[in-house]
Design a protein around this motif. Structure first.
Motif, short mmCIF file in Angstrom:
data_model
loop_
_atom_site.label_atom_id
_atom_site.label_comp_id
_atom_site.label_asym_id
_atom_site.label_seq_id
_atom_site.Cartn_x
_atom_site.Cartn_y
_atom_site.Cartn_z
N ILE A 57 -0.03 5.96 -2.25
CA ILE A 57 1.18 6.67 -1.80
C ILE A 57 1.96 7.13 -3.03
O ILE A 57 1.88 6.51 -4.08
CB ILE A 57 2.05 5.81 -0.84
N GLN B 6 6.25 3.04 4.84
CA GLN B 6 5.35 3.05 3.69
C GLN B 6 4.12 2.19 3.95
O GLN B 6 3.00 2.56 3.57
CB GLN B 6 6.08 2.59 2.43
N GLY C 143 1.86 4.21 5.88
CA GLY C 143 1.21 5.20 5.03
C GLY C 143 0.08 4.60 4.23
O GLY C 143 -1.01 5.20 4.10
N GLN D 124 -3.92 5.66 4.60
CA GLN D 124 -4.77 6.02 3.46
C GLN D 124 -6.02 5.13 3.41
O GLN D 124 -7.12 5.61 3.16
CB GLN D 124 -3.99 5.90 2.15
#
Length: 152
Positions: A18, A74, A77, A81
């Protein structure tokens, strides 16, 4: 997904996943990941040295609730990923919606925030996540968060 992924995942690897950086990188470590159920547990060590404690509130520092929600996003995220691999690597994920946010207890310096996040849906470039932030096993905050992916 990288088949050689070893847990825990440290901050160096998280920074590859990130784009956030100090002071807005709010995930320190990934401690659990279940690719099949799309669940992740991340850790955020809450330190008195965090810049927001200078003004929130001097003499009685409390982690702002919006930063706890950002930490949950986050973590989502990072999970996106790790579970989508190359499909997600060219995208930035922006928080576009928060629903049903609840703040149950204050988070203070010295707490270890455990971020439990599950991806509920992923449709095209939109991800919907449910997250709980816990301290010592107790839920201190929770929210549903929607993030949109865009070319990075």
């Amino acid at each position: 997904m990288n088949d050689t992924l070893q847990l825990p995942i440290d901050i160096t690897h998280i920074q590859e996943l990130i784009p956030h950086r100090y002071p807005f990188l709010l995930v320190d470590k990934v401690v659990e990941l279940d690719v099949d159920t799309k669940q992740i547990v991340c850790q955020k060590n809450v330190s008195y040295n965090e810049p927001y404690f200078q003004g929130h509130f001097p003499g009685r520092p409390i982690m702002p609730g919006v930063l706890i929600i950002e930490a949950l996003a986050q973590a989502g995220g990072v999970m996106t990923q790790l579970t989508l691999g190359r499909d997600a690597q060219s995208k930035l994920f922006y928080m576009v919606k928060v629903e049903n946010a609840r703040f149950n207890k204050q988070v203070i310096p010295g707490d270890v925030l455990m971020l439990h996040v599950q991806m509920k849906r992923l449709i095209r470039n939109m991800g919907w996540y449910y997250g709980e932030a816990r301290v010592n096993g107790e839920v201190v905050a929770s929210a549903e968060v929607m993030c949109a992916g865009a070319k990075g």
